[in-house]
Structure formats: C-alpha cells, structure tokens
Design an enzyme around this catalytic site. Structure first.
Site, PDB file in Angstrom:
ATOM      1  N   TYR A 118       0.912  -1.308  -0.050  1.00 10.18           N
ATOM      2  CA  TYR A 118      -0.012  -0.151   0.035  1.00 10.18           C
ATOM      3  C   TYR A 118       0.849   1.229  -0.036  1.00 10.18           C
ATOM      4  O   TYR A 118       1.510   1.224   0.576  1.00 10.18           O
ATOM      5  CB  TYR A 118      -0.844   0.054   1.061  1.00 10.18           C
ATOM      6  CG  TYR A 118      -1.571   1.297   1.335  1.00 10.18           C
ATOM      7  CD1 TYR A 118      -2.922   1.314   0.768  1.00 10.18           C
ATOM      8  CD2 TYR A 118      -1.132   2.510   1.878  1.00 10.18           C
ATOM      9  CE1 TYR A 118      -3.768   2.569   0.824  1.00 10.18           C
ATOM     10  CE2 TYR A 118      -1.944   3.494   1.908  1.00 10.18           C
ATOM     11  CZ  TYR A 118      -3.200   3.665   1.483  1.00 10.18           C
ATOM     12  OH  TYR A 118      -3.873   4.877   1.364  1.00 10.18           O
ATOM     13  N   GLU A 206      -3.758   7.450  -4.026  1.00 11.38           N
ATOM     14  CA  GLU A 206      -3.688   6.224  -3.298  1.00 11.38           C
ATOM     15  C   GLU A 206      -3.326   5.056  -4.218  1.00 11.38           C
ATOM     16  O   GLU A 206      -4.289   5.039  -5.496  1.00 11.38           O
ATOM     17  CB  GLU A 206      -5.086   5.968  -2.577  1.00 11.38           C
ATOM     18  CG  GLU A 206      -4.948   4.777  -1.783  1.00 11.38           C
ATOM     19  CD  GLU A 206      -6.059   4.673  -0.852  1.00 11.38           C
ATOM     20  OE1 GLU A 206      -7.099   4.435  -1.515  1.00 11.38           O
ATOM     21  OE2 GLU A 206      -6.398   4.529   0.262  1.00 11.38           O
TER      22      GLU A 206
END
Ligand code: GDP
Ligand code: MN
Length: 399
Positions: A118, A206
């Site tokens: 991530y 993101e």
C-alpha cells in the site's frame, strides 16, 4: 473532485509513475479491441466507478457471480465479461447497498503479482504536510489495517521547504521490505507520485495495491486520485475529467448556483448564510433531538434567485419533513431573503412546515413580508426558538 482509475493512471504515467499498459472501453467491442492491441496472454477487465472494493464487490443482478475486477485469458472472455459488467450495477463496500452502474471499463495487461503493498499520499492536517503512508498490507482497506494492526503502517511527512528527499523514499522502501534494485525503483516511483500530487493540487493519491511482480518490478495496480476543488481552476485539463454521472445530482445543481450544499441523512432541511452559522444550526437541531437533512450555505451575497434555487434544492430531497431558514442579514438584507423565501414557497407549493429566523438589516420589514404572505410560515425570534419550533413541527406532522 474524484476521477476514475484509468484517468488517474494516465496522469500518473505522465509523471513517470510505473503503471501497467491499458485502455478505456465503453462497449464490449472496444474492450476486445483494446485487449487485441495490448496482446496477451492475460488481461484484467476492471469496472470504472468512483468507489473502491470493486474486486470483492458483486453485481446486483448476479450476487453469486464474479466481482468488478476480472482476470481473463482470451479476447473472447474480455468481451463476454465486459458485456456482463457494462450497464450493470456494481455493489461494493463503498457504494452502499444501491450500488453504482458501470459505464466504463479499463482493460489492462495482466500482472504477475508477487506482493501487494500500500502507498498513499495525503495532506496531514495536523502537521500541514504532504505525508506518505505505506504498508506491507496492500490490497485491503487501509482503514482496516490502521484499526487492526496500526504498527504495520509507516508515515513519512515531507517538509515543503526541502521537497521529497532520498531519505524519505528509502524509509518507505525499507518499511515495505524492498531490497536491491527495488529500492531505487521505489524511490523513482514515490518521487514521481509526489511530484504529481504537488503539481496537480491533489488531496489524495492512493495506490492500493502497489505490487512487486515476479520479475521484481514495482507497479501501480490500482490508482485513486482526488483533487482540491479550490485549486481546480488552475487545472483545466484535470477539471475536464469530471464524470458527473458519479456525483450527487443535488450537489451538481448546487454548484451551478454557487451554493455550498452537502446532503446528510436527517429530515430537517437547513438554509443558512455562512458556514459557521450553518454548523451552529445543525448542532442546535441535533441538540433538540432531530437530525439535519443537509448543510447549505447560501453565501453572503445571496440573491432572491439563489434563495429560490436553494429552497428547491432542499425540497428535492424526499427525506425532508421540515425546513429551518436561519439568516443573519448583514450584507444581505432580511427583506430580500423574505421575498426569496415567499417566492420559492409559492413556486414549489410548500408541503412541509417552515420555520424562518431572521436577524439583522431590515429584519422588521422581512418579518412583515413573511407574515403578510398568507403562507403557513412560522416565525422565530432566535436560533434556540427556531430549532425548538421546527423540531416540534416535524414531530407533530409525524404523529
Ligand atoms: P478495488 O477492489 O476497487 O480496490 O480494485 P483493485 O484495482 O485494487 O483490484 C482488486 C484486486 O484485483 C487487486 O488487489 C488484485 O489482487 C487483483 N488484480 C488486479 N489486477 C490484477 C492483475 O493484473 N493480475 C492479477 N492476478 N490480479 C489482479
Ligand atoms: Mn484497490
């Protein structure tokens, strides 16, 4: 403002962020032709909606079927899966139960995933700095990781005076367990993402998951970008990516009239001038045991037309069972507001209780206009009185 994954990947690619090759498709035929151009042997067909959780989501008409992200092994399968997804409603954790209709697909070359990580960039309001968030736990919701295993999240704040430096990217790369040539690749990736973030006035970038492939490359498998609305005027190309089909129709209508409107879950519609007064109005509605249906700031220089538009907007929400108008006439005069309220109430054939609290310039004239309108408008003397009156009126209607 949010954009689709494929748009975000195009923008990021332009800054040098490593993303797989792919193309957008609006029909199964286009999907097949994108797939042929990419070449096989594996493709991924991805639903493009402004919500995450697509992989684990399900289509409303086929809850036992496959999700909104599908890995396929032939051009025929690309087009048959495209047909199953396009114009069908996808329900994910983030769309809510009503889901979102898929109108566009992204067809991408398949990736050989070894690890899912991530990477996020956002503005940390506490430090006022662009902050990189990274975790080895990619592919799942970062909120869950933060809740269950906060130690698996690393945060690196970047001082705007220095910009991003080698020690920032190394700290992230090591936290992600990268080694060898991957550290350099990650540095290039993160620097490029940071540059995109700053230059495009992003609120969020993101990448979830950021993957390490079988051959050790680093790629953005998913990408989400959100932009600061107040800076969009200087990014016409980004503003042009807006997909109104993904936005709340009432909020689009509000923007046209320069109204700051946010839909909420309650049943008391609010029309207020000034964001602070609007917040106070919502608070006092809650204090008296009810819930606001919206936040609405008509601004300091609202005209009769804008007040009418605001009124219609509030009433377009079927959950609204009563309206509280709370206006302080400073720059704006109370008589103008009163005229707007009366005109709008007539125009929309008002069918719910309406409480109006006016204060400030020309307040006596404003109250006179309301009283002589012949409309069932309840006048209030102060904020407390107004909130009590509207909550009581709505309760009475419901009883
Ligand atoms: P989201 O569910 O909306 O966040 O959509 P993502 O783009 O993150 O895709 C969800 C999941 O699909 C990823 O976490 C991957 O596990 C999987 N996926 C996406 N692209 C590929 C691919 O090229 N190959 C393989 N094997 N899996 C993929
Ligand atoms: Mn994702």
């Amino acid at each position: 403002m949010n954009i689709h994954e494929y748009q975000a990947k195009d923008l990021l690619r332009g800054y040098g962020v490593a993303v797989p090759r792919g193309g957008v498709a609006f029909t199964p035929e286009e999907a097949a032709s994108v797939a042929r151009e990419l070449g096989g042997p594996v493709w991924v067909v991805k639903s493009q909606i402004h919500a995450g959780g697509r992989g684990a989501g399900r289509f409303q008409d086929n809850p036992g079927g496959k999700g909104g992200v599908r890995v396929v092994k032939s051009v025929e399968e690309v087009s048959s899966n495209a047909a199953e997804m396009l114009n069908h409603v996808l329900v994910t954790k983030q769309t809510g139960p009503s889901g979102k209709e898929v109108k566009r697909l992204y067809v991408e070359e398949g990736a050989d995933i070894k690890r899912e990580l991530y990477l996020g960039l956002l503005i940390d309001r506490a430090t006022g700095r662009v902050t990189i968030i990274a975790s080895t736990e990619g592919g799942m919701e970062i909120e869950e990781v933060a809740h269950n295993t906060p130690e698996k999240i690393v945060k690196v704040a970047v001082d705007p005076a220095t910009g991003i430096q080698g020690y920032h990217t190394r700290k992230v790369a090591f936290a992600l367990g990268l080694e060898g040539k991957q550290v350099g690749a990650a540095a290039k990736f993160i620097q490029a993402a940071y540059k995109a973030f700053v230059e495009l006035d992003c609120a969020i970038v993101e990448i979830n998951p950021l993957i390490v492939t079988g051959s050790g490359d680093i790629l953005a498998l998913d990408a989400k970008m959100s932009f600061d609305d107040n800076a969009l005027f200087r990014h016409k190309d980004v503003a042009a990516l807006r997909d109104e089909a993904e936005e709340d129709p009432a909020e689009i209508e509000a923007a046209k009239h320069e109204l700051n409107y946010v839909k909420l879950d309650g049943n008391i519609g609010c029309m207020v001038n000034g964001a602070g007064l609007a917040m106070a109005t919502m608070d006092i509605i809650k204090l008296y045991g009810a819930e606001p249906a919206n936040f609405l700031d008509v601004g300091g220089g609202a005209t009769k037309e804008r007040v009418t538009a605001a009124f219609k907007l509030i009433l377009s929400d079927s959950a609204v069972e009563g309206i509280l108008v709370n206006i302080f006439g400073g720059i704006m005069r109370c008589d103008v507001i009163a005229e707007g309220v009366v005109a709008a109430a007539r125009d929309v054939k008002l069918h719910v209780p309406l409480v109006v609290r006016l204060e400030g310039t020309n307040v006596a004239l404003g109250k006179k206009i309301l009283a002589e309108s012949g409309l069932p408008i309840l006048s209030a003397d102060n904020l407390d009185d107004a909130a009590k009156k509207i909550v009581a009126a709505v309760k009475k209607e419901a009883a």
